[in-house]
Design a protein around this motif. Structure first.
Motif, PDB file in Angstrom:
ATOM      1  N   TYR A 142       0.839  -1.208   0.000  1.00 45.18           N
ATOM      2  CA  TYR A 142       0.000   0.000   0.000  1.00 45.18           C
ATOM      3  C   TYR A 142       0.873   1.257   0.000  1.00 45.18           C
ATOM      4  CZ  TYR A 142      -2.315   3.782   2.623  1.00 45.18           C
ATOM      5  OH  TYR A 142      -2.754   4.985   3.064  1.00 45.18           O
ATOM      6  N   PHE A 143       0.403   2.284  -0.712  1.00 38.28           N
ATOM      7  CA  PHE A 143       1.078   3.587  -0.631  1.00 38.28           C
ATOM      8  C   PHE A 143       0.047   4.699  -0.858  1.00 38.28           C
ATOM      9  CE2 PHE A 143       3.479   7.248  -2.172  1.00 38.28           C
ATOM     10  CZ  PHE A 143       4.475   7.324  -1.201  1.00 38.28           C
ATOM     11  N   ASP A 144       0.177   5.736  -0.022  1.00 43.52           N
ATOM     12  CA  ASP A 144      -0.718   6.904  -0.110  1.00 43.52           C
ATOM     13  C   ASP A 144      -0.014   8.000  -0.905  1.00 43.52           C
ATOM     14  OD1 ASP A 144      -2.369   9.063   0.216  1.00 43.52           O
ATOM     15  OD2 ASP A 144      -2.584   8.852   2.400  1.00 43.52           O
ATOM     16  N   ASN A 145      -0.506   8.257  -2.117  1.00 47.40           N
ATOM     17  CA  ASN A 145       0.100   9.281  -2.983  1.00 47.40           C
ATOM     18  C   ASN A 145      -0.823  10.482  -3.165  1.00 47.40           C
ATOM     19  OD1 ASN A 145       2.308  10.156  -4.529  1.00 47.40           O
ATOM     20  ND2 ASN A 145       1.358   9.475  -6.446  1.00 47.40           N
ATOM     21  N   ARG A 146      -1.706  10.695  -2.192  1.00 46.27           N
ATOM     22  CA  ARG A 146      -2.640  11.821  -2.326  1.00 46.27           C
ATOM     23  C   ARG A 146      -1.933  13.171  -2.214  1.00 46.27           C
ATOM     24  NH1 ARG A 146      -7.161   9.977   1.941  1.00 46.27           N
ATOM     25  NH2 ARG A 146      -5.240   9.427   3.033  1.00 46.27           N
ATOM     26  N   GLY A 147      -0.781  13.172  -1.559  1.00 47.96           N
ATOM     27  CA  GLY A 147      -0.037  14.425  -1.464  1.00 47.96           C
ATOM     28  C   GLY A 147       1.059  14.545  -2.501  1.00 47.96           C
ATOM     29  N   GLY A 148       1.179  13.572  -3.384  1.00 42.67           N
ATOM     30  CA  GLY A 148       2.233  13.591  -4.394  1.00 42.67           C
ATOM     31  C   GLY A 148       1.885  14.419  -5.609  1.00 42.67           C
ATOM     32  N   LYS A 149       2.927  14.767  -6.376  1.00 44.20           N
ATOM     33  CA  LYS A 149       2.731  15.554  -7.596  1.00 44.20           C
ATOM     34  C   LYS A 149       3.067  14.752  -8.852  1.00 44.20           C
ATOM     35  CE  LYS A 149       3.635  19.988  -5.302  1.00 44.20           C
ATOM     36  NZ  LYS A 149       4.451  21.239  -5.291  1.00 44.20           N
ATOM     37  N   LYS A 215      -2.847  12.174  -5.919  1.00 44.53           N
ATOM     38  CA  LYS A 215      -4.159  12.288  -5.289  1.00 44.53           C
ATOM     39  C   LYS A 215      -4.880  10.950  -5.158  1.00 44.53           C
ATOM     40  CE  LYS A 215      -4.774  17.024  -6.949  1.00 44.53           C
ATOM     41  NZ  LYS A 215      -5.677  17.985  -7.656  1.00 44.53           N
ATOM     42  N   ARG A 216      -4.099   9.881  -5.211  1.00 41.92           N
ATOM     43  CA  ARG A 216      -4.713   8.560  -5.090  1.00 41.92           C
ATOM     44  C   ARG A 216      -3.917   7.669  -4.126  1.00 41.92           C
ATOM     45  NH1 ARG A 216      -8.734   6.955  -8.525  1.00 41.92           N
ATOM     46  NH2 ARG A 216      -9.323   8.490 -10.117  1.00 41.92           N
ATOM     47  N   LEU A 217      -4.638   6.669  -3.590  1.00 42.46           N
ATOM     48  CA  LEU A 217      -3.999   5.622  -2.795  1.00 42.46           C
ATOM     49  C   LEU A 217      -3.904   4.362  -3.663  1.00 42.46           C
ATOM     50  CD1 LEU A 217      -6.483   7.029  -0.799  1.00 42.46           C
ATOM     51  CD2 LEU A 217      -4.993   5.951   0.879  1.00 42.46           C
ATOM     52  N   GLY A 218      -2.791   3.674  -3.548  1.00 44.47           N
ATOM     53  CA  GLY A 218      -2.601   2.457  -4.342  1.00 44.47           C
ATOM     54  C   GLY A 218      -2.552   1.210  -3.475  1.00 44.47           C
ATOM     55  N   TYR A 219      -3.229   0.169  -3.937  1.00 40.32           N
ATOM     56  CA  TYR A 219      -3.246  -1.123  -3.245  1.00 40.32           C
ATOM     57  C   TYR A 219      -2.842  -2.216  -4.229  1.00 40.32           C
ATOM     58  CZ  TYR A 219      -6.123   1.374   0.190  1.00 40.32           C
ATOM     59  OH  TYR A 219      -6.602   2.273   1.112  1.00 40.32           O
ATOM     60  N   ALA A 275      -6.294   1.600  -7.542  1.00 35.48           N
ATOM     61  CA  ALA A 275      -6.000   2.945  -7.060  1.00 35.48           C
ATOM     62  C   ALA A 275      -7.323   3.654  -6.791  1.00 35.48           C
ATOM     63  CB  ALA A 275      -5.181   3.714  -8.088  1.00 35.48           C
ATOM     64  N   SER A 276      -7.393   4.364  -5.659  1.00 37.06           N
ATOM     65  CA  SER A 276      -8.659   5.030  -5.314  1.00 37.06           C
ATOM     66  C   SER A 276      -8.365   6.370  -4.645  1.00 37.06           C
ATOM     67  CB  SER A 276      -9.472   4.142  -4.374  1.00 37.06           C
ATOM     68  OG  SER A 276      -8.822   3.994  -3.133  1.00 37.06           O
TER      69      SER A 276
END
Length: 280
Positions: A142-149, A215-219, A275-276
């Motif tokens: 899992y990785f949270d990329n909601r704050g990534g560009k 702006k998405r989380l990946g599973y 991804a969500s």
């Protein structure tokens, strides 16, 4: 059960050795029609592996032992006996007992004997061999990329060791023998490496990359696949009948029952990526 079979093997070996029956001096019996033979398709029934399923045999940190088909080749004497049976015999354990019997070369005239070898599962006829690529989930990355560009790349990394077990779907008599025959048939039909237990070691990884957009989380989910094997097992009481220099196997009280099993695919993993925008 094991003690009874060992005792039967010893009694059979002693009796056959002392009767003086020789396989090569016995006249060959005419072939008898075999009962309980379920027709099986001769077309290619191998299971097609989808692109989402990867082989991890080289990367797996736990070295699973290779599961060979537990088929036992009958000896010449055993094969002659098996061919006289009125029911098809494929059980490796029964074949082993016949193989380990000894035979004297000198023929004995006038001998009449019937030896009860016990009730056995004699053969298994497969009716369905189908895969479930998501049999058991073994890992989640899992990785949270909601704050990534920019896109973030993740790959599969097994976080903890997982033991994946299969087995029969219901209780049947002589389950170990039935499992062996089902494993033989499922491996032959699917052309996949199967075992009733497989292990995915911690730290196992694959280099294949999955991109997580900003702006998405990946599973990334990893599943151990398995084969669902279904068919019919035939049971019967087995007798060794000896008359003079002739010997044969007679099966009585034949019964059949449906049986099913889950058999994991060894060293293979099915991957599902999602991804969500919100946590799952």
């Amino acid at each position: 059960m094991k003690l009874m079979r060992t005792a039967l093997m010893v009694i059979l070996a002693f009796f056959v050795a002392t009767t003086g029956i020789h396989a090569q001096t016995s006249p060959k019996k005419e072939s008898k029609p075999k009962t309980e033979k379920a027709p099986e398709s001769t077309k290619d029934s191998s299971v097609k592996i989808p692109n989402s399923v990867l082989d991890i045999a080289k990367e797996n940190t736990y070295p699973n032992s290779t599961q060979d088909q537990p088929y036992l080749q009958p000896s010449e004497w055993s094969q002659e006996l098996i061919e006289t049976s009125n029911v098809r015999i494929e059980n490796p354990n029964l074949i082993r007992i016949l193989n380990e019997s000894t035979v004297n070369k000198a023929p004995t005239i006038g001998l009449r004997a019937t030896i009860y070898l016990g009730e056995w599962p004699l053969n298994y006829a497969s009716t369905e061999t189908s895969p479930n690529w998501e049999y058991q989930k073994v890992n989640t990355n899992y990785f949270d990329n909601r704050g990534g560009k920019s896109n973030y790349q993740i790959h599969y990394l097994q976080e903890a060791q997982k033991v994946v077990k299969g087995g029969l779907t219901a209780k049947v008599p002589h389950a170990d023998d039935v499992e062996k025959m089902m494993l033989i048939k499922a491996m032959d039909k699917s052309k996949l490496p199967l075992a009733f237990q497989t292990i995915v070691g911690a730290g196992t990884k694959k280099d294949q990359v999955y991109n997580i957009s900003p702006k998405r989380l990946g599973y990334l989910y990893a599943y151990a696949p398995a084969i669902n094997e279904k068919g019919k097992v035939t049971y019967g009481e087995v007798y060794l009948v000896m008359k003079g220099t002739k010997r044969s196997i007679v099966v009585k009280n034949v019964t059949s029952q449906g049986v099913g099993a889950w058999i994991p695919v060894q060293d293979h993993v099915h991957f599902g990526f999602m991804a969500s925008e919100s946590p799952r």
